[in-house]
Design a protein around this motif. Structure first.
Motif, PDB file in Angstrom:
ATOM      1  N   PHE A  65       0.850  -1.184   0.000  1.00  0.00           N
ATOM      2  CA  PHE A  65       0.000   0.000   0.000  1.00  0.00           C
ATOM      3  C   PHE A  65       0.883   1.231   0.000  1.00  0.00           C
ATOM      4  CE2 PHE A  65      -2.882  -3.188   1.191  1.00  0.00           C
ATOM      5  CZ  PHE A  65      -4.174  -2.717   1.364  1.00  0.00           C
ATOM      6  N   HIS A  66       0.581   2.176  -0.877  1.00  0.00           N
ATOM      7  CA  HIS A  66       1.280   3.460  -0.918  1.00  0.00           C
ATOM      8  C   HIS A  66       0.311   4.514  -0.420  1.00  0.00           C
ATOM      9  CE1 HIS A  66       4.607   2.352  -3.970  1.00  0.00           C
ATOM     10  NE2 HIS A  66       4.144   1.257  -3.392  1.00  0.00           N
ATOM     11  N   TYR A  67       0.592   5.067   0.768  1.00  0.00           N
ATOM     12  CA  TYR A  67      -0.265   6.088   1.366  1.00  0.00           C
ATOM     13  C   TYR A  67       0.327   7.465   1.099  1.00  0.00           C
ATOM     14  CZ  TYR A  67      -2.321   2.275   4.101  1.00  0.00           C
ATOM     15  OH  TYR A  67      -2.953   1.129   4.497  1.00  0.00           O
ATOM     16  N   SER A  68      -0.527   8.420   0.747  1.00  0.00           N
ATOM     17  CA  SER A  68      -0.083   9.804   0.572  1.00  0.00           C
ATOM     18  C   SER A  68       0.221  10.391   1.943  1.00  0.00           C
ATOM     19  CB  SER A  68      -1.155  10.651  -0.105  1.00  0.00           C
ATOM     20  OG  SER A  68      -1.349  10.222  -1.425  1.00  0.00           O
ATOM     21  N   GLY A  69       1.424  10.861   2.118  1.00  0.00           N
ATOM     22  CA  GLY A  69       1.816  11.477   3.374  1.00  0.00           C
ATOM     23  C   GLY A  69       2.453  10.490   4.333  1.00  0.00           C
ATOM     24  N   LYS A 100       9.092   7.121   2.024  1.00  0.00           N
ATOM     25  CA  LYS A 100       9.856   7.450   0.820  1.00  0.00           C
ATOM     26  C   LYS A 100       9.228   8.672   0.168  1.00  0.00           C
ATOM     27  CE  LYS A 100      11.441   5.654  -3.585  1.00  0.00           C
ATOM     28  NZ  LYS A 100      11.383   4.548  -4.534  1.00  0.00           N
ATOM     29  N   ASP A 101      10.006   9.696  -0.050  1.00  0.00           N
ATOM     30  CA  ASP A 101       9.555  10.926  -0.711  1.00  0.00           C
ATOM     31  C   ASP A 101       8.304  11.502  -0.051  1.00  0.00           C
ATOM     32  OD1 ASP A 101      11.652  10.663  -2.578  1.00  0.00           O
ATOM     33  OD2 ASP A 101      10.405   9.445  -3.903  1.00  0.00           O
ATOM     34  N   GLY A 102       8.240  11.447   1.274  1.00  0.00           N
ATOM     35  CA  GLY A 102       7.112  12.017   1.998  1.00  0.00           C
ATOM     36  C   GLY A 102       5.853  11.170   1.986  1.00  0.00           C
ATOM     37  N   ASN A 103       5.946   9.933   1.506  1.00  0.00           N
ATOM     38  CA  ASN A 103       4.808   9.010   1.482  1.00  0.00           C
ATOM     39  C   ASN A 103       5.141   7.761   2.290  1.00  0.00           C
ATOM     40  OD1 ASN A 103       3.100  10.538  -0.323  1.00  0.00           O
ATOM     41  ND2 ASN A 103       4.611  10.041  -1.895  1.00  0.00           N
ATOM     42  N   THR A 104       4.124   7.079   2.767  1.00  0.00           N
ATOM     43  CA  THR A 104       4.312   5.861   3.543  1.00  0.00           C
ATOM     44  C   THR A 104       4.063   4.651   2.651  1.00  0.00           C
ATOM     45  OG1 THR A 104       3.522   7.024   5.508  1.00  0.00           O
ATOM     46  CG2 THR A 104       3.555   4.607   5.601  1.00  0.00           C
ATOM     47  N   ILE A 105       5.031   3.741   2.607  1.00  0.00           N
ATOM     48  CA  ILE A 105       4.925   2.505   1.838  1.00  0.00           C
ATOM     49  C   ILE A 105       4.810   1.375   2.858  1.00  0.00           C
ATOM     50  CG2 ILE A 105       5.943   1.051   0.046  1.00  0.00           C
ATOM     51  CD1 ILE A 105       5.506   4.048  -0.764  1.00  0.00           C
ATOM     52  N   ALA A 106       3.695   0.640   2.825  1.00  0.00           N
ATOM     53  CA  ALA A 106       3.434  -0.400   3.804  1.00  0.00           C
ATOM     54  C   ALA A 106       3.199  -1.736   3.119  1.00  0.00           C
ATOM     55  CB  ALA A 106       2.223  -0.039   4.665  1.00  0.00           C
ATOM     56  N   ALA A 107       3.869  -2.771   3.583  1.00  0.00           N
ATOM     57  CA  ALA A 107       3.702  -4.114   3.030  1.00  0.00           C
ATOM     58  C   ALA A 107       2.830  -4.934   3.974  1.00  0.00           C
ATOM     59  CB  ALA A 107       5.054  -4.787   2.849  1.00  0.00           C
ATOM     60  N   TYR A 108       1.839  -5.600   3.394  1.00  0.00           N
ATOM     61  CA  TYR A 108       0.894  -6.414   4.141  1.00  0.00           C
ATOM     62  C   TYR A 108       0.867  -7.814   3.569  1.00  0.00           C
ATOM     63  CZ  TYR A 108      -1.174  -2.053   5.899  1.00  0.00           C
ATOM     64  OH  TYR A 108      -1.383  -0.840   6.502  1.00  0.00           O
ATOM     65  N   LYS A 109       0.608  -8.800   4.433  1.00  0.00           N
ATOM     66  CA  LYS A 109       0.409 -10.162   3.937  1.00  0.00           C
ATOM     67  C   LYS A 109      -0.714 -10.811   4.725  1.00  0.00           C
ATOM     68  CE  LYS A 109       4.207 -12.040   6.693  1.00  0.00           C
ATOM     69  NZ  LYS A 109       5.446 -12.795   6.639  1.00  0.00           N
ATOM     70  N   GLY A 110      -1.352 -11.794   4.081  1.00  0.00           N
ATOM     71  CA  GLY A 110      -2.439 -12.476   4.737  1.00  0.00           C
ATOM     72  C   GLY A 110      -3.118 -13.472   3.832  1.00  0.00           C
ATOM     73  N   THR A 111      -4.209 -14.026   4.340  1.00  0.00           N
ATOM     74  CA  THR A 111      -4.971 -15.044   3.631  1.00  0.00           C
ATOM     75  C   THR A 111      -6.336 -14.480   3.269  1.00  0.00           C
ATOM     76  OG1 THR A 111      -3.885 -16.774   4.892  1.00  0.00           O
ATOM     77  CG2 THR A 111      -5.942 -17.359   3.796  1.00  0.00           C
TER      78      THR A 111
END
Length: 116
Positions: A65-69, A100-111
């Motif tokens: 997920f790439h979140y703005s801010g 990164k560059d003022g944005n939040t990059i979040a990695a998620y995993k699941g079923t």
């Protein structure tokens, strides 16, 4: 001789190091806004091989997920996707994030489970 050993060492080191994967190389599967009004995009990093699935079948997924801010990414997130006309839903847990560059990059995993 010393030059050959240096070249061999650099080659071996470069093959052992893992390189980060950039979302631009992955498929964007969704975008939207959180309940707080934060824009996000979601990229497919990995999905189980999908064949004809029945209700109740599951797939393991990895999403970015790439979140703005700059935010504290939520965990877990409820997630729904459609594959081959079958809707899958489930909960994804946060396992890594960075700024990164003022944005939040979040990695998620699941079923995800097939529901229809």
């Amino acid at each position: 001789m010393n030059k050959s050993l240096t070249t061999l060492f650099i080659f071996l080191l470069s093959t052992l190091l893992s390189f980060p994967v950039h979302a631009s190389e992955n498929t964007m599967i969704s975008d939207g806004y959180t309940s707080n009004g934060i824009y996000y995009t979601v990229y497919e990093l990995e999905t189980d091989t999908i064949s004809s699935r029945a209700v109740g079948d599951t797939i393991e997924v990895l999403r970015e997920f790439h979140y703005s801010g700059i935010i504290a990414p939520p965990s877990p997130v409820t997630w729904t996707e459609i594959h081959n006309g079958i809707t899958y839903t489930g909960s994804l847990k946060l396992y890594n994030f960075y700024i990164k560059d003022g944005n939040t990059i979040a990695a998620y995993k699941g079923t995800l489970t097939a529901i229809e």
